[in-house]
Enzyme design. Structure first.
Site, PDB file in Angstrom:
ATOM      1  N   LEU A   1       0.816  -1.217   0.000  1.00 54.28           N
ATOM      2  CA  LEU A   1       0.000   0.000   0.000  1.00 54.28           C
ATOM      3  C   LEU A   1       0.851   1.270   0.000  1.00 54.28           C
ATOM      4  O   LEU A   1       0.693   2.146  -0.858  1.00 54.28           O
ATOM      5  CB  LEU A   1      -0.927  -0.024   1.221  1.00 54.28           C
ATOM      6  CG  LEU A   1      -1.736   1.239   1.539  1.00 54.28           C
ATOM      7  CD1 LEU A   1      -2.693   1.561   0.399  1.00 54.28           C
ATOM      8  CD2 LEU A   1      -2.503   1.047   2.853  1.00 54.28           C
TER       9      LEU A   1
ATOM     10  N   TYR B   1       3.124  -8.252  17.770  1.00 55.56           N
ATOM     11  CA  TYR B   1       3.384  -7.326  16.662  1.00 55.56           C
ATOM     12  C   TYR B   1       3.792  -5.960  17.209  1.00 55.56           C
ATOM     13  O   TYR B   1       4.733  -5.336  16.704  1.00 55.56           O
ATOM     14  CB  TYR B   1       2.133  -7.202  15.802  1.00 55.56           C
ATOM     15  CG  TYR B   1       2.274  -6.267  14.624  1.00 55.56           C
ATOM     16  CD1 TYR B   1       3.063  -6.609  13.533  1.00 55.56           C
ATOM     17  CD2 TYR B   1       1.615  -5.043  14.596  1.00 55.56           C
ATOM     18  CE1 TYR B   1       3.195  -5.755  12.448  1.00 55.56           C
ATOM     19  CE2 TYR B   1       1.746  -4.179  13.517  1.00 55.56           C
ATOM     20  CZ  TYR B   1       2.533  -4.538  12.447  1.00 55.56           C
ATOM     21  OH  TYR B   1       2.664  -3.691  11.371  1.00 55.56           O
TER      22      TYR B   1
ATOM     23  N   LYS C   1       7.480  -4.128  16.505  1.00 52.61           N
ATOM     24  CA  LYS C   1       7.595  -2.820  15.876  1.00 52.61           C
ATOM     25  C   LYS C   1       8.260  -1.818  16.824  1.00 52.61           C
ATOM     26  O   LYS C   1       9.072  -0.983  16.407  1.00 52.61           O
ATOM     27  CB  LYS C   1       6.209  -2.314  15.464  1.00 52.61           C
ATOM     28  CG  LYS C   1       5.678  -2.932  14.188  1.00 52.61           C
ATOM     29  CD  LYS C   1       6.478  -2.451  12.994  1.00 52.61           C
ATOM     30  CE  LYS C   1       5.854  -2.827  11.683  1.00 52.61           C
ATOM     31  NZ  LYS C   1       6.642  -2.347  10.521  1.00 52.61           N
TER      32      LYS C   1
ATOM     33  N   PRO D   1       2.804   6.140  11.488  1.00 52.87           N
ATOM     34  CA  PRO D   1       1.547   6.614  10.904  1.00 52.87           C
ATOM     35  C   PRO D   1       0.330   6.072  11.650  1.00 52.87           C
ATOM     36  O   PRO D   1       0.394   5.024  12.310  1.00 52.87           O
ATOM     37  CB  PRO D   1       1.595   6.056   9.480  1.00 52.87           C
ATOM     38  CG  PRO D   1       2.371   4.785   9.618  1.00 52.87           C
ATOM     39  CD  PRO D   1       3.370   5.018  10.734  1.00 52.87           C
TER      40      PRO D   1
ATOM     41  N   ASN E   1      -3.815   4.844  10.987  1.00 56.30           N
ATOM     42  CA  ASN E   1      -4.372   3.853  10.056  1.00 56.30           C
ATOM     43  C   ASN E   1      -4.327   4.376   8.623  1.00 56.30           C
ATOM     44  O   ASN E   1      -4.776   5.485   8.334  1.00 56.30           O
ATOM     45  CB  ASN E   1      -5.815   3.525  10.443  1.00 56.30           C
ATOM     46  CG  ASN E   1      -5.906   2.680  11.691  1.00 56.30           C
ATOM     47  OD1 ASN E   1      -5.933   1.471  11.636  1.00 56.30           O
ATOM     48  ND2 ASN E   1      -5.912   3.347  12.842  1.00 56.30           N
TER      49      ASN E   1
ATOM     50  N   LYS F   1     -16.201  -6.281   3.139  1.00 53.09           N
ATOM     51  CA  LYS F   1     -17.432  -6.840   3.723  1.00 53.09           C
ATOM     52  C   LYS F   1     -18.675  -6.242   3.075  1.00 53.09           C
ATOM     53  O   LYS F   1     -19.664  -6.943   2.829  1.00 53.09           O
ATOM     54  CB  LYS F   1     -17.460  -6.579   5.232  1.00 53.09           C
ATOM     55  CG  LYS F   1     -16.511  -7.450   6.036  1.00 53.09           C
ATOM     56  CD  LYS F   1     -16.675  -7.171   7.527  1.00 53.09           C
ATOM     57  CE  LYS F   1     -15.790  -8.047   8.368  1.00 53.09           C
ATOM     58  NZ  LYS F   1     -15.992  -7.819   9.812  1.00 53.09           N
TER      59      LYS F   1
ATOM     60  N   TRP G   1     -17.503  -6.383  13.341  1.00 49.64           N
ATOM     61  CA  TRP G   1     -17.000  -7.060  14.525  1.00 49.64           C
ATOM     62  C   TRP G   1     -16.818  -6.048  15.650  1.00 49.64           C
ATOM     63  O   TRP G   1     -16.129  -5.040  15.499  1.00 49.64           O
ATOM     64  CB  TRP G   1     -15.678  -7.753  14.209  1.00 49.64           C
ATOM     65  CG  TRP G   1     -15.856  -8.990  13.367  1.00 49.64           C
ATOM     66  CD1 TRP G   1     -16.935  -9.297  12.580  1.00 49.64           C
ATOM     67  CD2 TRP G   1     -14.942 -10.078  13.240  1.00 49.64           C
ATOM     68  NE1 TRP G   1     -16.745 -10.494  11.965  1.00 49.64           N
ATOM     69  CE2 TRP G   1     -15.529 -11.002  12.345  1.00 49.64           C
ATOM     70  CE3 TRP G   1     -13.687 -10.344  13.763  1.00 49.64           C
ATOM     71  CZ2 TRP G   1     -14.889 -12.182  11.996  1.00 49.64           C
ATOM     72  CZ3 TRP G   1     -13.055 -11.526  13.405  1.00 49.64           C
ATOM     73  CH2 TRP G   1     -13.645 -12.434  12.539  1.00 49.64           C
TER      74      TRP G   1
END
Length: 285
Positions: free
Chosen positions: A18, A142, A146, A169, A171, A193, A207
């Site tokens: 991305l 994770y 990081k 950053p 999201n 979705k 969710w």
């Protein structure tokens, strides 16, 4: 005296992802004669292998590195796999930083994640608060992996004088996003979705309660900031790249915007038996 002019060779790991694609897009209209950009994908080297990592550094001889590659996933991809996410990301990051050191890379800019933020803290979070407590228990593996990049950046600078730094950053979303339901982040996951629910005439499921709030940054905007960082940022301390505090939005509101764009008229279900993750990750530039 004869001065030998050397072009900057900027190596981007995760170049097909991305943010990597975003940097490719931006740099195509911001080319500089003294820069050569090389975008790596997993086809070029397995960065979990020390030998392959060092080989690709020897091949391209970068002067600068943007390290984007990582084993990533959404909340529910990481949950229950904290050991795998910790070990593989630690191994990859260690390979990149050590190769950068050994090959005398002038500047390394790594991409961190809001997953490193302390679970229990005050908001908004700034760069001085990164290590003020453990990450959220859902993705601590994770998060710690990081976070250790920042620790290593400081250690390499203290011991060897390396200019290794990182950006943090919020999201990210944008073109070339990952829409795999198990690997995607918030916005691409909700888009996927919504697409499936409309196509199949099924309920749209969120969710959690949808109450969690997030900041978002467009991948091409983040790409411009990464390019600025590799060219101009000279500090070892990480720097947060996030949208304004007032632009923070709930997952429910994001979902409703996406459903409106899809003109979805079906049932919306909140799966409240699923966790929300951190209710806030508010970061301040």
């Amino acid at each position: 005296k004869i001065f030998r002019w050397r072009k900057k060779v900027i190596l981007v790991t995760g170049g097909s992802g991305l943010v990597g694609k975003g940097i490719q897009t931006v740099i195509s209209s911001d080319k500089r004669e003294d820069e050569e950009w090389i975008f790596l994908s997993s086809k070029d080297a397995n960065l979990l292998s020390k030998e392959e990592t060092f080989a690709v550094f020897e091949k391209y001889k970068p002067t600068h590195v943007i390290h984007l590659a990582a084993l990533v996933g959404g909340l529910y991809a990481i949950m229950g796999k904290n050991c795998d996410f910790f070990r593989k990301n630690m191994k990859m990051n260690d390979n990149i930083l050590e190769a950068s050191h050994k090959t005398k890379v002038k500047k390394l800019v790594s991409c961190l994640s809001s997953s490193i933020f302390p679970h229990k803290t005050s908001y908004p979070i700034d760069e001085t608060m990164v290590h003020d407590g453990p990450p959220h228990p859902s993705f601590f593996g994770y998060g710690y992996a990081k976070r250790m990049v920042d620790v290593l950046n400081k250690a390499y600078n203290e011991e060897y004088g390396c200019l290794f730094t990182s950006v943090l950053p919020c999201n990210i979303f944008g073109p070339h996003d990952n829409f795999n339901p198990l690997q995607s982040q918030v916005i691409p996951g909700l888009i996927s979705k919504a697409y499936e629910a409309k196509k199949n005439g099924t309920a749209f499921e969120i969710w959690g309660t949808g109450a969690a709030q997030r900041q978002f940054i467009y991948s091409l905007d983040l790409a411009k900031l990464f390019i600025w960082a590799v060219r101009s940022y000279q500090e070892i301390e990480p720097i947060i790249f996030a949208s304004d505090l007032e632009d923070e939005v709930s997952i429910k509101d994001v979902a409703m915007m996406i459903l409106e764009a899809f003109e979805f008229k079906g049932e919306v279900k909140f799966l409240t038996d699923k966790g929300d993750g951190p209710l806030k990750k508010t970061a301040s530039n």
